[in-house]
Design an enzyme around this catalytic site. Structure first.
Site, mmCIF file in Angstrom:
data_model
loop_
_atom_site.group_PDB
_atom_site.id
_atom_site.type_symbol
_atom_site.label_atom_id
_atom_site.label_comp_id
_atom_site.label_asym_id
_atom_site.label_seq_id
_atom_site.Cartn_x
_atom_site.Cartn_y
_atom_site.Cartn_z
ATOM 1 C CG ASP A 37 9.520 13.150 32.141
ATOM 2 O OD1 ASP A 37 8.545 13.629 31.470
ATOM 3 O OD2 ASP A 37 10.737 13.143 31.601
ATOM 4 C CB SER A 91 1.238 12.468 23.207
ATOM 5 O OG SER A 91 1.918 12.676 21.826
ATOM 6 C CE LYS A 92 5.102 12.520 30.209
ATOM 7 N NZ LYS A 92 5.318 11.631 31.159
ATOM 8 N NE ARG A 93 3.303 7.906 21.132
ATOM 9 C CZ ARG A 93 2.566 8.237 20.135
ATOM 10 N NH1 ARG A 93 2.846 8.399 18.780
ATOM 11 N NH2 ARG A 93 1.032 8.670 20.236
#
Ligand code: GLU
Length: 482
Positions: free
Chosen positions: A21, A257-259
């Protein structure tokens, strides 16, 4: 005139990879690119870089388009809108890259490499154990397939690697950062054994074929610039200009970051009910100082004044609290009708615009993001009767609760018009006549009517609930203390 002085039409691009995404960095890149394009009457291109088939994600491209549209971006050329330099999806351009690779092979600038992945892994391990920099050892350089076959670690499927010259030009001028130096590159793979180019070759070929004049992208690509410029040079093409904007960072200064950070996902802002214009304004404030010092501006205004020299190259921290503050300001600036329309997808079921006429202003004040609405409307949707303890917690002593609520109920029953102003007047008159502590009286009344100690102003809360629901809640609260 040197080649870099020639006046080319401004053409810029973003080149997202559809790997999941969409990342907030894609919006950040779109923002800088469109600002520069609008400042320069340029053309904005969206290109989809989908050559990494192992990371390809089928729904991602559509999400990239829809989130960019949600933010209000429009592009002049792209896979969905077409244009004179298409196709704009790299997986549909393989013959174009193959032709460029062929040319590079013929001129000796790239070579075939038959080393197996096992050999390359072992090589990396040896280099790391010997504390040597990682890099391909050029075993295949100058060898025919037959010669190479005789040596260990051979595989039938070859890749093409750049024969990076020792005198490669490592420095270049960045429009934002001035002179930059890239690290010495390894013999980079430009064509994989599956016939797909790597990012470097595909991006260079497309930036040339699509007439890109300025490559405006994140700072993580600085280290790739020398290899890419070398490819332009070998292919005999003019090099575009480069501008590397800063990477957005988490509060611990690491790359967003998405994390680690939900704000790395563009969809998060949509899901949470941030206004796209507030998000863009916020992104523009990160890494850019408006010449006139203003903090609130539209993307059109941003484009009118945009200068590379005003971009601050030091990694800006993505401060969600500041975004919430700014978003709240944008929400408060909406007209009531706009607020209700944009809040509609977040409204709890059954709540109509008409239910909210008396509280819209107050709701706008309290809403920092549209997904707050269900929680902000619990006083309306939740009919649970408060406990006797809750009614008195910060309110009237237990013995005074029922008489006060009963007096309020009868005053409200006799009002001709059940609207905020007469309700407010009636409550004030009643409190005075009963000589009750103001803060305690209103707290008990609020808990009785709203079911909780926070709600919009009480007279508006009551008007929004309407006379029947207000009286019903008063009765139930009286019963709770009896
Ligand atoms: N495909 C790269 C990305 O995903 C684009 C890098 C560039 O702009 O050259 O960010």
């Amino acid at each position: 005139m040197t080649s870099s002085d020639s006046v080319l039409p401004v053409r810029v691009r973003i080149a997202p990879s559809p790997t999941g995404d969409p990342h907030v960095g894609t919006a950040y890149a779109a923002m800088f690119n469109t600002a520069f394009a609008s400042r320069s009457n340029g053309t904005f291109v969206v290109r989809i870089e989908d050559t990494d088939r192992t990371r390809f994600n089928a729904g991602s491209e559509e999400q990239i388009f829809s989130t960019l549209h949600w933010l209000g971006f429009q592009w002049d050329e792209g896979p969905d809108v077409g244009g004179p330099f298409g196709p704009y999806r790299q997986s549909e351009r393989l013959p174009i890259y193959a032709a460029a690779a062929e040319k590079l092979l013929a001129s000796g600038h790239v070579y075939k490499c038959w080393c197996s992945s096992e050999r390359l892994t072992a090589l990396r391990e040896q280099q790391s154990a010997a504390k040597l920099p990682p890099g391909y050892d050029r075993l295949c350089v100058g060898k025919t397939e037959a010669e190479r076959r005789e040596l260990p670690g051979f595989t039938e499927n070859f890749v093409l690697r750049m024969l990076v010259p020792s005198d490669i030009e490592l420095s270049f001028t960045d429009e934002i950062r001035g002179t930059l130096n890239c690290p010495m590159p390894d013999d980079q793979v430009v064509m994989k054994s599956d016939g797909f180019p790597t990012y470097h070759l595909a991006a260079v070929v497309d930036d040339h074929e699509m007439g890109i004049s300025h490559i405006i992208r994140g700072e993580e690509w600085i280290s790739s610039t020398a290899k890419q410029r070398q490819l332009f040079h070998w292919l005999g093409w003019e090099t575009p200009k480069y501008a590397h904007f800063p990477l957005l960072r988490n509060t611990d200064k690491s790359k967003i970051s998405k994390r680690k950070n939900p704000a790395a996902r563009l969809l998060w802002f949509q899901e949470e009910g941030f206004l796209p214009e507030a998000l863009l304004n916020f992104l523009a404030l990160l890494g850019y100082s408006n010449p006139d010092g203003r903090e609130e501006f539209t993307m059109t205004e941003f484009g009118e004044t945009f200068e590379f020299s005003s971009v601050n190259p030091v990694g800006p921290v993505f401060d969600v609290d500041k975004l919430l503050w700014l978003n709240g300001r944008y929400i408060r600036a909406l007209s009531d009708a706009e607020f209700l329309e944009r809040g509609r997808p977040f409204m709890p079921a059954g709540v109509t615009d008409a239910d909210l006429v008396f509280v819209t202003e107050a709701l706008k004040e309290r809403t920092k993001k549209l997904s707050d609405l269900p929680a902000e409307l619990l006083w309306f949707t939740d009919d649970t009767t408060p406990s006797a303890a809750a009614l008195s917690a910060k309110g009237l002593p237990e013995g005074e609760v029922a008489p006060a609520l009963s007096a309020v109920a009868s005053a409200l029953s006799s009002l001709e018009v059940f609207e905020p102003a007469p309700i407010e007047a009636a409550l004030d008159a009643l409190r005075e006549s009963m000589d009750l502590n103001r803060r305690r009286f209103f707290m008990t009344l609020r808990v009785a009517v709203a079911g909780r100690p926070v709600s919009p102003p009480l007279h508006q809360t009551m008007a929004a609930l309407g006379r029947d629901r207000t009286l019903d809640r008063l009765q139930k609260s009286m019963a709770a203390v009896s």
